[in-house]
Scaffold this motif. Sequence first.
Motif, PDB file in Angstrom:
ATOM      1  N   LEU A  49      10.888 -62.441 -16.290  1.00  0.00           N
ATOM      2  CA  LEU A  49      11.277 -63.251 -15.143  1.00  0.00           C
ATOM      3  C   LEU A  49      12.658 -62.847 -14.622  1.00  0.00           C
ATOM      4  O   LEU A  49      12.903 -62.838 -13.411  1.00  0.00           O
ATOM      5  CB  LEU A  49      11.278 -64.729 -15.527  1.00  0.00           C
ATOM      6  N   GLY A  50      13.562 -62.520 -15.546  1.00  0.00           N
ATOM      7  CA  GLY A  50      14.899 -62.102 -15.136  1.00  0.00           C
ATOM      8  C   GLY A  50      14.893 -60.796 -14.373  1.00  0.00           C
ATOM      9  O   GLY A  50      15.691 -60.594 -13.454  1.00  0.00           O
ATOM     10  N   ALA A  51      13.989 -59.872 -14.734  1.00  0.00           N
ATOM     11  CA  ALA A  51      13.904 -58.589 -14.030  1.00  0.00           C
ATOM     12  C   ALA A  51      13.541 -58.787 -12.569  1.00  0.00           C
ATOM     13  O   ALA A  51      14.086 -58.126 -11.677  1.00  0.00           O
ATOM     14  CB  ALA A  51      12.867 -57.699 -14.716  1.00  0.00           C
ATOM     15  N   ARG A  52      12.634 -59.727 -12.322  1.00  0.00           N
ATOM     16  CA  ARG A  52      12.273 -60.034 -10.934  1.00  0.00           C
ATOM     17  C   ARG A  52      13.472 -60.594 -10.174  1.00  0.00           C
ATOM     18  O   ARG A  52      13.747 -60.200  -9.037  1.00  0.00           O
ATOM     19  CB  ARG A  52      11.116 -61.033 -10.914  1.00  0.00           C
ATOM     20  N   ALA A  53      14.184 -61.521 -10.808  1.00  0.00           N
ATOM     21  CA  ALA A  53      15.325 -62.133 -10.142  1.00  0.00           C
ATOM     22  C   ALA A  53      16.432 -61.117  -9.871  1.00  0.00           C
ATOM     23  O   ALA A  53      17.046 -61.125  -8.801  1.00  0.00           O
ATOM     24  CB  ALA A  53      15.860 -63.281 -11.001  1.00  0.00           C
ATOM     25  N   ALA A  55      16.113 -57.880  -9.403  1.00  0.00           N
ATOM     26  CA  ALA A  55      15.697 -56.996  -8.311  1.00  0.00           C
ATOM     27  C   ALA A  55      15.837 -57.679  -6.963  1.00  0.00           C
ATOM     28  O   ALA A  55      16.250 -57.052  -5.970  1.00  0.00           O
ATOM     29  CB  ALA A  55      14.256 -56.544  -8.534  1.00  0.00           C
ATOM     30  N   LEU A  56      15.498 -58.973  -6.904  1.00  0.00           N
ATOM     31  CA  LEU A  56      15.667 -59.704  -5.649  1.00  0.00           C
ATOM     32  C   LEU A  56      17.134 -59.765  -5.250  1.00  0.00           C
ATOM     33  O   LEU A  56      17.485 -59.564  -4.082  1.00  0.00           O
ATOM     34  CB  LEU A  56      15.102 -61.122  -5.794  1.00  0.00           C
ATOM     35  N   VAL A  57      17.999 -60.025  -6.222  1.00  0.00           N
ATOM     36  CA  VAL A  57      19.430 -60.097  -5.934  1.00  0.00           C
ATOM     37  C   VAL A  57      19.949 -58.765  -5.407  1.00  0.00           C
ATOM     38  O   VAL A  57      20.721 -58.706  -4.443  1.00  0.00           O
ATOM     39  CB  VAL A  57      20.205 -60.522  -7.197  1.00  0.00           C
ATOM     40  N   LEU A  58      19.527 -57.677  -6.025  1.00  0.00           N
ATOM     41  CA  LEU A  58      20.046 -56.357  -5.659  1.00  0.00           C
ATOM     42  C   LEU A  58      19.494 -55.848  -4.328  1.00  0.00           C
ATOM     43  O   LEU A  58      20.157 -55.070  -3.646  1.00  0.00           O
ATOM     44  CB  LEU A  58      19.729 -55.348  -6.765  1.00  0.00           C
ATOM     45  N   CYS A  59      18.298 -56.279  -3.965  1.00  0.00           N
ATOM     46  CA  CYS A  59      17.620 -55.673  -2.810  1.00  0.00           C
ATOM     47  C   CYS A  59      17.508 -56.572  -1.585  1.00  0.00           C
ATOM     48  O   CYS A  59      17.174 -56.081  -0.501  1.00  0.00           O
ATOM     49  CB  CYS A  59      16.208 -55.215  -3.219  1.00  0.00           C
ATOM     50  N   LEU A  60      17.761 -57.877  -1.725  1.00  0.00           N
ATOM     51  CA  LEU A  60      17.562 -58.766  -0.583  1.00  0.00           C
ATOM     52  C   LEU A  60      18.480 -58.444   0.588  1.00  0.00           C
ATOM     53  O   LEU A  60      18.046 -58.447   1.742  1.00  0.00           O
ATOM     54  CB  LEU A  60      17.764 -60.218  -1.020  1.00  0.00           C
ATOM     55  N   ILE A 104      10.314 -53.461 -15.852  1.00  0.00           N
ATOM     56  CA  ILE A 104      10.613 -52.458 -14.830  1.00  0.00           C
ATOM     57  C   ILE A 104       9.595 -52.542 -13.689  1.00  0.00           C
ATOM     58  O   ILE A 104       9.944 -52.485 -12.509  1.00  0.00           O
ATOM     59  CB  ILE A 104      10.614 -51.050 -15.455  1.00  0.00           C
ATOM     60  N   VAL A 105       8.328 -52.699 -14.054  1.00  0.00           N
ATOM     61  CA  VAL A 105       7.282 -52.850 -13.034  1.00  0.00           C
ATOM     62  C   VAL A 105       7.540 -54.095 -12.193  1.00  0.00           C
ATOM     63  O   VAL A 105       7.463 -54.062 -10.962  1.00  0.00           O
ATOM     64  CB  VAL A 105       5.895 -52.916 -13.704  1.00  0.00           C
ATOM     65  N   ILE A 106       7.848 -55.198 -12.870  1.00  0.00           N
ATOM     66  CA  ILE A 106       8.130 -56.444 -12.156  1.00  0.00           C
ATOM     67  C   ILE A 106       9.308 -56.270 -11.208  1.00  0.00           C
ATOM     68  O   ILE A 106       9.312 -56.757 -10.076  1.00  0.00           O
ATOM     69  CB  ILE A 106       8.417 -57.567 -13.166  1.00  0.00           C
ATOM     70  N   ALA A 107      10.341 -55.560 -11.660  1.00  0.00           N
ATOM     71  CA  ALA A 107      11.524 -55.349 -10.823  1.00  0.00           C
ATOM     72  C   ALA A 107      11.185 -54.528  -9.580  1.00  0.00           C
ATOM     73  O   ALA A 107      11.662 -54.833  -8.476  1.00  0.00           O
ATOM     74  CB  ALA A 107      12.618 -54.659 -11.636  1.00  0.00           C
ATOM     75  N   LEU A 108      10.361 -53.502  -9.735  1.00  0.00           N
ATOM     76  CA  LEU A 108       9.993 -52.667  -8.584  1.00  0.00           C
ATOM     77  C   LEU A 108       9.133 -53.447  -7.588  1.00  0.00           C
ATOM     78  O   LEU A 108       9.294 -53.314  -6.373  1.00  0.00           O
ATOM     79  CB  LEU A 108       9.246 -51.421  -9.072  1.00  0.00           C
TER      80      LEU A 108
END
Length: 401
Positions: A49-53, A55-60, A104-108
Amino acid sequence: MSGLLEHPRFIRAWAGQACGAIGDQLLPVTVSLYVLGRGGGVAEVSLVLGARAVALVLCLLAGGVLADRLRRSRILLGADWFRASLLLVTALSLDHLPLLALPIVIALVAAGEALSRPAFRSLVPTLLPETLLEKGNALVSAAQRSAAAIGALSGATIVALVGARTGLLLAAAVFAISGFTVLRLPDTAARTTSSSVLADARDGVRAVRERPWVLAVMSTVSVHLLTGTATALTLLPLIARERLGGELAYGLALAALSLGALPAVVLAGRWKPQAKGLVSMCALVGYALVPLSLALPLPLAGVAVAFAIGGFAVEFFFVYWISALQRNIPGAVLGKVLALDQLGAFALLPVGYLLVGPVVVLVGAQWALVGAAVVVVVTSVACLAVPGVRLFSDPAKAEVS
């Protein structure tokens, strides 16, 4: 749908994003349950769950900058088909992937989501007249919440009956379909006055700083996610297994969160109170029931009702909030401000996921959940003290009107 059917471009984009919302919810449920099935625990679920969050923070913000520079339909198309391709490859190679590869998949996948969010929300006011914004945003929320409920139930059911691979293939399929709906959508490229990406980002930050009420609401929602959301979503699959009935209970609770939002979007789409901010922030107090229900010895039905009330509170707030931003923020920086809104909401979420484990060890799961509920209530009420929050509008504009 009254009046909205006269705008077929909006209906087309809306249908695609509703379809993609199934994948958005199906994927984290599928992966979380797959991780638990392979022997993972709270740390591994927090990592997913943290990986998703993260990635959202870095890419939004990058997504917001692109939304004000490029054709938004092309951004949506690229993000959807990228996610579909990635999940197809992941499903086919799932047996050979270590658990640490899944974050990593979740983050991408979340990076693609980060590009889509500001692009679609900033596309809406170009497809609808201002008088239909509440109705349009309510319809978007209703479709996304309905699809999210379907995704949560589908993910839990598929993992329990068939396996995670099928869940990943279904997520890939819905993202592919979502991409087809915006193919050749006749929208124009967004205009920006800045000469560089960095200047674009500064313009968005300046627009928020010039409106303290916007910053106050963004900060409040960020704290809610740090405490209430991170704590509840991390502990929910574990509590579901221990005392609520298993994996299907996990999906039912998340589905209740989504289904509870449906009456909220109907109400917000029809009711136009003068003090939209006041009723929205008061409604957000109800979100405290989400972590509180997990702290109490409630049966699954009680938890589901509490989650439904929490979903109602969030969506009721969200329809008025998004419409307020679309009205008060100039179009040249709207994509960036919408991205900053999402960025502010998710900025502390990875920290929240990482802190859940140590906090639970320190004070116990029950007190961690109770403390999260208290923070949600206090911050929602305190936010109303900032000028402009009560009306969700610039104070100067409110005085003129």
